[in-house]
Design an enzyme around this catalytic site. Structure first.
Site, short mmCIF file in Angstrom:
data_model
loop_
_atom_site.label_atom_id
_atom_site.label_comp_id
_atom_site.label_asym_id
_atom_site.label_seq_id
_atom_site.Cartn_x
_atom_site.Cartn_y
_atom_site.Cartn_z
CG ASP A 77 3.80 -40.74 7.21
OD1 ASP A 77 2.82 -40.89 7.92
OD2 ASP A 77 4.75 -40.44 7.51
CB VAL A 78 -1.70 -40.12 4.65
CG1 VAL A 78 -2.40 -38.87 3.94
CG2 VAL A 78 -1.82 -40.99 3.46
N GLY A 79 0.34 -37.60 5.94
CA GLY A 79 0.47 -36.32 6.92
C GLY A 79 -0.45 -34.90 6.37
CB THR A 112 2.72 -30.92 5.23
OG1 THR A 112 2.17 -30.11 6.27
CG2 THR A 112 3.24 -29.95 4.03
CG ASN A 113 5.11 -33.06 2.44
OD1 ASN A 113 5.75 -32.57 3.21
ND2 ASN A 113 4.89 -32.70 1.23
CG ASP A 142 1.06 -39.21 13.41
OD1 ASP A 142 -0.10 -39.49 14.00
OD2 ASP A 142 1.25 -38.08 13.06
NE ARG A 143 1.21 -38.49 19.63
CZ ARG A 143 0.66 -37.91 20.65
NH1 ARG A 143 -0.66 -37.67 20.64
NH2 ARG A 143 1.28 -37.77 21.82
CG ASP A 166 6.90 -37.19 13.51
OD1 ASP A 166 7.56 -36.47 12.58
OD2 ASP A 166 6.10 -38.14 12.99
#
EC number: 2.7.1.33
Length: 258
Positions: free
Chosen positions: A6-8, A10-11, A109-110, A129
């Site tokens: 899961d590439v966000g 920030t992290n 992500d959603r 989230d």
């Protein structure tokens, strides 16, 4: 076993699933300047620490909201795992009917969160989230993704306050006993935390009303992300926290597409 990423903003959160069980998970800083080999070395160390081997992995799936990092990650997966990863996006089966004006605008992500929540709860849902941005998503019992709301995340909001107000110190985000505070640090903490809890409750109440007006039963509210626990302690709207919701969604989507 499968590897999910899961590439966000920030992290990057990585998880290893053996069948339906999450047996390991880690968090790395998102840095689009890192090469495939730099990420590969980090993953080697994580696998070694958990007595895992790259040969144990039979499939990889990635959800990303950071396009600039994808070349390095895909190249790392190809080089070190010899696997072509599934990338969540157009053409990937999710089981979710996206009712956005332009479905391609909805962040991966959603969608992944919606897949997981629908699979787990089987009821009308509001999914919150708490990431770099805080997102609120409305999903029907029939797996229709209706849309939602995007707000600045808690860290973004607090960083903006500290950056623009020279005399205000950076503070740890912890709950205060109340909102009538006697010092600057506590005043900032209470403003951020209680203010955010109030924002959550108001948006959820509006979203519930709109969904009920569309004929849905009262939605179940599930929260995920780094600040979910902190805000849920003050919010009156959150029914459940699921810390691994996004990873679960990636596992489900992998199963639909393998």
């Amino acid at each position: 076993m499968i590897l999910v990423l899961d590439v966000g903003n920030t992290n990057i959160v990585l998880g290893i699933y053996k069948n339906k069980e999450l047996i390991a998970n880690w968090r790395l800083a998102t840095d689009n300047k890192r090469t495939a080999d730099e990420y590969g070395i980090q993953v080697i160390e994580l696998f070694s620490h958990n007595n895992l081997s790259f040969s144990d992995i039979e499939g990889v799936i990635i959800s990303s909201v950071v396009p600039n990092i994808m070349y390095s990650l895909e190249h790392m997966i190809s080089k070190y795992f010899n696997i072509k990863p599934i990338i969540v996006g157009p053409g990937v089966k999710t089981g979710i009917n996206i009712k956005y004006d332009n479905p391609k605008e909805v962040g991966a992500d959603r969608i992944v969160n919606a897949v997981a929540a629908h699979e787990i709860y089987k009821k009308p849902l509001i999914i919150i989230d708490f990431g770099t941005a805080t997102t609120f998503c409305a999903v029907t019992k029939e797996a229709n993704y209706l849309g939602g709301t995007i707000c600045p995340g808690i860290k973004i909001s607090s960083d903006a306050l500290f950056d623009k107000a020279a005399k205000l110190p950076r503070v740890e985000l912890v709950k205060t006993p109340g909102v009538i505070c006697k010092n600057t640090v506590a005043s900032i903490q209470s403003g951020i935390i209680y203010g955010y809890a109030g924002q959550v409750d108001y948006i959820v109440s509006k979203m519930k009303k709109e969904m009920i007006d569309l004929g849905e039963e009262e939605p179940f509210v599930v929260a995920t992300g780094g600040f979910a626990k902190l805000i849920s302690e003050e919010s009156k709207s959150i029914d459940e926290i699921n810390a691994i919701l996004t990873l679960e969604g990636l596992r489900v989507i992998y199963e639909k597409n393998k």
